[in-house]
Design a protein around this motif. Structure first.
Motif, PDB file in Angstrom:
ATOM      1  N   ALA A 299      -4.602   2.172 -14.825  1.00 18.87           N
ATOM      2  CA  ALA A 299      -5.719   3.754 -14.276  1.00 18.87           C
ATOM      3  C   ALA A 299      -4.595   4.489 -14.473  1.00 18.87           C
ATOM      4  O   ALA A 299      -5.165   5.664 -14.939  1.00 18.87           O
ATOM      5  CB  ALA A 299      -4.771   3.586 -12.581  1.00 18.87           C
ATOM      6  N   VAL A 300      -2.966   4.309 -14.921  1.00 17.36           N
ATOM      7  CA  VAL A 300      -2.564   5.902 -15.147  1.00 17.36           C
ATOM      8  C   VAL A 300      -3.100   6.743 -16.269  1.00 17.36           C
ATOM      9  O   VAL A 300      -3.625   7.804 -16.950  1.00 17.36           O
ATOM     10  CB  VAL A 300      -0.803   5.548 -15.231  1.00 17.36           C
ATOM     11  CG1 VAL A 300      -0.034   6.635 -16.006  1.00 17.36           C
ATOM     12  CG2 VAL A 300      -0.351   5.546 -13.357  1.00 17.36           C
ATOM     13  N   PHE A 301      -2.809   5.700 -17.650  1.00 11.39           N
ATOM     14  CA  PHE A 301      -3.961   5.536 -18.938  1.00 11.39           C
ATOM     15  C   PHE A 301      -5.042   6.787 -18.552  1.00 11.39           C
ATOM     16  O   PHE A 301      -5.738   7.634 -19.292  1.00 11.39           O
ATOM     17  CB  PHE A 301      -3.094   4.154 -19.609  1.00 11.39           C
ATOM     18  CG  PHE A 301      -4.674   4.276 -21.284  1.00 11.39           C
ATOM     19  CD1 PHE A 301      -3.989   5.065 -22.226  1.00 11.39           C
ATOM     20  CD2 PHE A 301      -5.636   4.493 -21.529  1.00 11.39           C
ATOM     21  CE1 PHE A 301      -4.630   5.087 -23.706  1.00 11.39           C
ATOM     22  CE2 PHE A 301      -6.183   4.090 -22.364  1.00 11.39           C
ATOM     23  CZ  PHE A 301      -6.090   4.905 -23.053  1.00 11.39           C
TER      24      PHE A 301
ATOM     25  N   VAL B  42     -10.459   1.924  -9.123  1.00  9.13           N
ATOM     26  CA  VAL B  42     -11.417   0.552  -8.480  1.00  9.13           C
ATOM     27  C   VAL B  42     -11.447  -0.605 -10.336  1.00  9.13           C
ATOM     28  O   VAL B  42     -11.989  -1.330  -9.627  1.00  9.13           O
ATOM     29  CB  VAL B  42     -12.671   1.398  -8.409  1.00  9.13           C
ATOM     30  CG1 VAL B  42     -13.754   0.437  -8.271  1.00  9.13           C
ATOM     31  CG2 VAL B  42     -13.078   2.122  -6.921  1.00  9.13           C
ATOM     32  N   ALA B  43     -11.406   0.456 -11.652  1.00 11.57           N
ATOM     33  CA  ALA B  43     -11.947  -0.370 -12.670  1.00 11.57           C
ATOM     34  C   ALA B  43     -10.557  -1.999 -13.462  1.00 11.57           C
ATOM     35  O   ALA B  43     -11.092  -2.249 -13.706  1.00 11.57           O
ATOM     36  CB  ALA B  43     -12.157   0.886 -14.238  1.00 11.57           C
ATOM     37  N   THR B  44      -9.560  -0.417 -12.829  1.00  8.71           N
ATOM     38  CA  THR B  44      -8.463  -1.848 -12.523  1.00  8.71           C
ATOM     39  C   THR B  44      -8.134  -2.611 -11.431  1.00  8.71           C
ATOM     40  O   THR B  44      -7.257  -3.852 -11.764  1.00  8.71           O
ATOM     41  CB  THR B  44      -7.410  -0.532 -13.174  1.00  8.71           C
ATOM     42  OG1 THR B  44      -6.840   0.036 -11.384  1.00  8.71           O
ATOM     43  CG2 THR B  44      -7.117  -0.211 -13.760  1.00  8.71           C
ATOM     44  N   ALA B  45      -8.903  -3.027 -10.466  1.00 12.80           N
ATOM     45  CA  ALA B  45      -8.515  -3.367  -9.540  1.00 12.80           C
ATOM     46  C   ALA B  45      -8.931  -4.645 -10.032  1.00 12.80           C
ATOM     47  O   ALA B  45      -8.722  -5.942  -9.634  1.00 12.80           O
ATOM     48  CB  ALA B  45      -9.367  -3.603  -8.243  1.00 12.80           C
ATOM     49  N   PRO B  46     -10.182  -5.235 -10.707  1.00 12.37           N
ATOM     50  CA  PRO B  46     -10.083  -6.693 -11.282  1.00 12.37           C
ATOM     51  C   PRO B  46      -9.407  -7.066 -11.532  1.00 12.37           C
ATOM     52  O   PRO B  46      -8.932  -8.301 -12.728  1.00 12.37           O
ATOM     53  CB  PRO B  46     -11.973  -6.541 -11.901  1.00 12.37           C
ATOM     54  CG  PRO B  46     -12.395  -5.297 -11.785  1.00 12.37           C
ATOM     55  CD  PRO B  46     -11.456  -4.826 -10.833  1.00 12.37           C
ATOM     56  N   LEU B  47      -8.825  -6.387 -12.879  1.00 17.92           N
ATOM     57  CA  LEU B  47      -7.700  -6.862 -14.049  1.00 17.92           C
ATOM     58  C   LEU B  47      -6.005  -7.373 -12.785  1.00 17.92           C
ATOM     59  O   LEU B  47      -5.186  -8.366 -13.102  1.00 17.92           O
ATOM     60  CB  LEU B  47      -7.036  -5.466 -14.226  1.00 17.92           C
ATOM     61  CG  LEU B  47      -6.333  -5.946 -15.541  1.00 17.92           C
ATOM     62  CD1 LEU B  47      -6.012  -6.769 -16.541  1.00 17.92           C
ATOM     63  CD2 LEU B  47      -5.469  -4.452 -16.327  1.00 17.92           C
ATOM     64  N   MET B  48      -6.194  -6.240 -11.888  1.00 11.86           N
ATOM     65  CA  MET B  48      -4.882  -6.685 -10.782  1.00 11.86           C
ATOM     66  C   MET B  48      -5.336  -8.240 -10.669  1.00 11.86           C
ATOM     67  O   MET B  48      -3.926  -9.124 -10.617  1.00 11.86           O
ATOM     68  CB  MET B  48      -4.344  -5.976 -10.319  1.00 11.86           C
ATOM     69  CG  MET B  48      -3.844  -4.276 -10.687  1.00 11.86           C
ATOM     70  SD  MET B  48      -3.147  -3.292  -9.592  1.00 11.86           S
ATOM     71  CE  MET B  48      -5.033  -2.512  -9.514  1.00 11.86           C
TER      72      MET B  48
ATOM     73  N   ALA C 187      -0.846  10.462  -6.941  1.00 15.12           N
ATOM     74  CA  ALA C 187      -1.634   9.904  -6.660  1.00 15.12           C
ATOM     75  C   ALA C 187      -1.375   7.923  -6.682  1.00 15.12           C
ATOM     76  O   ALA C 187      -1.600   6.902  -5.684  1.00 15.12           O
ATOM     77  CB  ALA C 187      -3.328   9.708  -7.531  1.00 15.12           C
ATOM     78  N   SER C 188      -0.301   8.162  -7.541  1.00 18.67           N
ATOM     79  CA  SER C 188      -0.358   6.416  -8.318  1.00 18.67           C
ATOM     80  C   SER C 188       0.903   5.959  -6.749  1.00 18.67           C
ATOM     81  O   SER C 188       0.366   5.048  -6.353  1.00 18.67           O
ATOM     82  CB  SER C 188       0.265   7.191  -9.290  1.00 18.67           C
ATOM     83  OG  SER C 188      -0.285   6.938  -9.942  1.00 18.67           O
ATOM     84  N   LEU C 189       1.630   7.304  -6.647  1.00 21.89           N
ATOM     85  CA  LEU C 189       2.292   6.659  -5.859  1.00 21.89           C
ATOM     86  C   LEU C 189       2.011   6.538  -4.174  1.00 21.89           C
ATOM     87  O   LEU C 189       2.759   4.870  -3.313  1.00 21.89           O
ATOM     88  CB  LEU C 189       4.031   7.624  -5.598  1.00 21.89           C
ATOM     89  CG  LEU C 189       4.715   7.893  -6.715  1.00 21.89           C
ATOM     90  CD1 LEU C 189       5.380   9.125  -5.776  1.00 21.89           C
ATOM     91  CD2 LEU C 189       5.735   7.024  -6.961  1.00 21.89           C
TER      92      LEU C 189
END
Length: 235
Positions: free
Chosen positions: A28-30, A105-111, A45-47
């Motif tokens: 997500a950061v990338f 949201v895009a990285t949610a399925p990856l996690m 935002a990440s924290l």
């Protein structure tokens, strides 16, 4: 051919969950940095999103334990917590809020897909009794029989959804519409995969599927409210 899960002296479940979340946030950061989001926005935002993700996930498992103190990690709770974290951070920082939301949201399925590796080793969320190809067999004496590889189906399905989500947010100019599409697809897929679980009651819609629908609805409501706020900022 059957897949044998060895008995381990310690459970890697917790470590795999933490690693899965870390990988997802790194991606997500990338994505945010590649889209030109400021470093300070990315950091805060990440924290904030990480705190909300973990907090809501743990609260969800405690609520679902129905009186017994059962602290664990809920993928559904984590998804709602993640969106809540981005929602709150959006009120503080107005730097490309749609990109920030879309990235998480895009990285949610990856996690979720990676986290299912922990479920595979721990034996939780396993499929129904099954003795065909790729059946899961546990060497641990605590889990008897062979089961349908539901966790592996989860892993494959959600990692593929992650690839699709990347394509959507990368090619669609309307990030908000892409977010809606991703959340709806994730909810539908998660709902359907519940039929493979050993704890599915055999009814048309189980209690677990109702929980999936509620979590999906909460996520969509949060995004809808957030969308209205973003529009006001852009006026």
């Amino acid at each position: 051919m059957k897949i044998v899960i060895p008995a381990l002296s310690w459970s890697p479940y917790g470590l795999i969950i933490i690693a899965s979340v870390a990988v997802g946030f790194t991606v997500a950061v990338f994505l945010m940095r590649r889209s030109g989001v400021a470093r300070q926005t990315v950091l805060y935002a990440s924290l904030l999103t990480a705190v909300c993700t973990v907090t809501v996930s743990i609260m969800t498992t405690v609520i679902q334990s129905q009186g017994t103190l059962n602290i664990g990690f809920s993928g559904l709770g984590a998804a709602v917590g993640m969106i809540l974290g981005v929602f709150i951070s959006g009120f503080i920082m107005h730097d490309k809020s749609d990109v920030v939301m879309a990235s998480f949201v895009a990285t949610a399925p990856l996690m979720y897909g990676l986290a299912k590796t922990g479920c595979l080793f721990a034996g939780c969320c396993h499929g129904k009794p099954y003795d065909g190809p790729f059946a899961i067999v546990y060497s641990s004496t605590g889990i008897q029989g062979s089961y349908f590889p539901a966790q592996i189906i989860d892993m494959i399905s959600f990692i593929l959804l992650f690839v699709i989500a990347l394509i959507l947010i990368g090619r669609m100019k309307n990030k908000i519409f892409a977010i809606y599409m991703i959340l709806i697809v994730l909810t539908v897929v998660r709902f359907l995969l519940e039929y493979l679980r050993s704890y599915h009651e055999g009814t048309l819609i189980s209690s677990g599927q109702v929980t999936v629908l509620i979590a999906g609805a909460l996520a969509l409501i949060l995004v809808t409210i957030w969308k209205g706020v973003v529009k006001k900022w852009n006026l």
